[in-house]
Design an enzyme around this catalytic site. Structure first.
Site, short mmCIF file in Angstrom:
data_model
loop_
_atom_site.label_atom_id
_atom_site.label_comp_id
_atom_site.label_asym_id
_atom_site.label_seq_id
_atom_site.Cartn_x
_atom_site.Cartn_y
_atom_site.Cartn_z
N ASP A 1 1.08 -0.70 0.09
CA ASP A 1 0.63 0.03 -0.11
C ASP A 1 1.41 1.19 0.06
OD1 ASP A 1 -1.77 -1.16 -0.55
OD2 ASP A 1 -2.54 -1.24 2.38
N ARG A 2 0.48 1.80 -0.44
CA ARG A 2 0.95 3.65 -0.73
C ARG A 2 2.41 4.21 0.72
NH1 ARG A 2 -2.03 9.37 -0.68
NH2 ARG A 2 -2.08 8.70 0.84
#
Length: 648
Positions: free
Chosen positions: A73-74
């Site tokens: 995830d970012r």
């Protein structure tokens, strides 16, 4: 003089120290939080894959092949693996798909209590609104001492998610957990922990406790090397933010001196890579207060120069950032020169924002810039003055809103209110607006706006700039039947003229009603406020009430995000609230003046009605000088954690 983007060392394609391991078959990196693994948008340049490929090409690898087998995830940091040769893909893919790759994460949570120190979580994951997932515990799952999600709800369908956990450390109610997922589902660790009442700190999507970032880190990855079959392990050190959060002790970001502040500034700059390397923008915010870990400080980049703003307490008072430390750290970033703006708690009542104690005319570190220089924003030129008061001539937080105006303006008749130096109008003209009217009470701002419009070749007959107080101007324009397809309403939080006073907290609704009356059927109103006392929900309510009062049917009201270089303080709303309201046909005939609006005695006389181009004649406008100076009332909002004042 044009100002080019400088400080190239702040924005390299990829930092070599991020590479954990590399050979002919694999490259493993330590991904920072805030970077996407691989952005789906073709024009994005700030994801890991794009940046790493650019770095490899810069080293002489023309193909720069990267095989993607894993994603983070970012906002998750840590170990991220890619293949470097196509021949390595099959062996690596087989391990990921066969779940023989061992992944170890560390997460920070609160509320662990007397739960079992280790266990296994088994859920079925199903989509939930807003891009989230929902976890439904399987019967008998959850691990000893763990709460089951959804009471007695049994899983039906959905993707199976299995995670083993182990308590690493606990201090009071806070804990660090080691997590080993046996499956790889979207948001798996985040949603499973949230489902058992332990959302990860810094995860607002799943109700996590306040933290400076999402406290989830991919600490280790183990697999067989695709070429040799030998066991390979890649590790990343858990970031210091985890220990700091676990200790729950107040952290003074300035205690480490110049080196620590410089490091924080460089980390903040890294989060602006996409803006800096786009190639069409040379002015943006480099550091935004507590949103970037440096409360009461902002740093703006204008080409080769920086402008540092210090907010709140005076020099030497408790809570005040150490001036010399901040300035020295900024100068070490490589700027040609550094300017200083001092914005005390009550900066909105500064009488003369050009005094040396608030805004030294020349750079306080390095070389001064020319008195006037031109910066670019999405390719458009704007004149700025770095040493002329608290404001420079452009409000950088409106960059993306100006881009939206540019996209909406083709063929439109545009009205820009409280226009300052006309930046929104420049964007509208560049987007193909057929006509525009630009209104501001400051004679100096009006002259500046004309210069900005002339710089892009705007036809002065079609794009009129008016010196006038906005409230009476709006009333006169309504009386004469003027209509606009697009209106920009971005008033200061507080303003005073000889004939009126304005406070966004109490007067925005009346102002918006006047603006809605000038919208043509199908028109749009872009309304903005950076008053910290007006939350987003209240702002939308003001606009709905104003539209009803004006007899407008709002068919859509859309919240607009802030630019990436203005991050909010954790747990706080963005400082700038922006709403794009679209209207249909008017439902009732609007009265010429708004209920609750300031007295009309300052309005233009009837003979000074708007010209055929839509602007009241400039010579008939009230000749009113604003007090305090424009830079004081619009350029003084503190970044997050500063006292709630209202302007930028």
């Amino acid at each position: 003089m044009n100002s080019r983007l400088s400080l190239p060392e702040l924005f390299p394609d990829f930092h070599p120290e991020w590479i954990l391991a590399e050979d002919a078959d694999l490259i493993v990196v330590d991904k920072p939080a805030g970077l996407s693994t691989h952005a789906p948008e073709a024009d994005r340049i700030d994801d890991v894959v794009t940046r790493l490929r650019a770095f490899l090409r810069g080293r002489g690898d023309a193909e720069a092949y990267l095989g993607i087998h894993q994603r983070l995830d970012r906002d998750t940091s840590g170990v991220l693996l890619f293949t470097r040769r196509r021949e390595a893909n099959a062996a690596v893919a087989r391990q990921f798909e066969g779940r023989t790759v061992q992944k170890t994460y560390v997460a920070a949570v609160s509320g662990f209590g007397d739960r079992a120190p280790r266990g296994t979580l088994r859920h079925r994951l199903v989509p939930a609104p807003g891009g989230a997932m929902r976890a439904i515990a399987e019967a008998g799952a959850g691990g000893r001492g763990m709460k089951r999600a959804g009471g007695q709800e049994k899983a039906a369908g959905g993707a199976l998610a299995i995670t083993r956990y182990r308590l690493l450390e606990r201090r009071g109610d806070r804990a660090l957990l080691e997590l080993r997922p046996e499956t790889g589902r979207t948001h798996q660790l985040r949603v499973q922990l949230a489902a058992i009442g332990l959302p990860i700190a810094g995860d607002p999507l799943y109700g996590g406790a306040e933290a400076p970032r999402l406290l989830l880190h991919a600490a280790e990855l183990r697999l067989e090397h695709p070429a040799t079959g030998a066991a390979a392990a890649f590790r990343s050190q858990v970031p210091a933010a985890f220990e700091a959060w676990l200790a729950a002790a107040p952290v003074d970001p300035y205690a480490g001196g110049v080196a620590a502040v410089e490091r924080a500034m460089r980390e903040a700059a890294e989060r602006r890579y996409g803006v800096a390397r786009a190639g069409d923008t040379t002015a943006f915010r480099l550091v935004h207060g507590a949103g970037d870990g440096l409360p009461f400080v902002s740093v703006d980049l204008y080409g080769e120069h920086l402008v540092v703003s210090l907010f709140g307490a005076g020099e030497g008072e408790p809570g005040a950032p150490p001036r010399d430390v901040v300035l020295d750290a900024a100068h070490r970033l490589g700027a040609r020169g550094v300017y200083l703006k001092v914005r005390p708690k009550h900066a909105s009542v500064i009488v003369d924002a050009r005094r040396e104690e608030f805004s030294p005319r020349h750079a306080v570190r390095g070389e001064s810039a020319p008195e006037e220089l031109t910066v670019l924003e999405h390719g458009l030129p704007f004149k700025v003055r770095l040493g002329d008061g608290l404001s420079t001539g452009i409000f950088l937080d409106q960059r993306e809103n100006r881009r939206r105006v540019r996209e909406l303006a083709r063929g439109a008749r545009v009205l820009n209110l409280f226009a300052y130096t006309g930046a929104f109008t420049v964007a509208a003209v560049a987007g193909g607006a057929r006509e525009s009217v630009t209104v501001d009470v400051s004679r100096g701002a009006v002259a500046w706006a004309r210069e900005n419009l002339a710089a892009i070749g705007a036809d002065a007959a079609a794009h009129v700039v008016v010196e006038a107080d906005v409230f009476p101007w709006l009333k006169t324009a309504a009386q004469s039947g003027q209509r606009f397809d697009l209106i920009v309403l971005d008033p200061p939080s507080f303003a005073t003229t000889k004939k009126s006073r304005f406070s966004a907290a109490s007067d925005f609704g009346a102002l918006a009603a006047l603006a809605f009356r000038l919208l043509a059927p199908g028109g749009r109103l872009l309304a903005c406020t950076n008053h910290r006392g007006i939350v987003r929900a209240k702002f939308r309510r003001h606009l709905h009430e104003a539209a009803r009062e004006a007899g407008c049917d709002v068919v859509q009201m859309k919240d607009l995000p802030d630019p990436v270089d203005f991050p909010s303080e954790p747990g706080m709303e963005p400082h700038l609230k922006s709403v794009l309201a679209s209207v249909g046909a008017p439902s009732v005939k609007a009265a010429p003046s708004a209920k609750g609006a300031p007295a009309a005695k300052g309005a233009l006389p009837a003979k000074a009605a708007p010209s055929a181009r839509g602007a009241p004649a400039a010579k008939g406008a009230p000749s009113v000088k604003a007090a305090p100076a424009r830079g004081a009332r619009r350029g003084t909002a503190a970044p997050a954690r500063a006292p709630r004042r209202g302007s930028r």
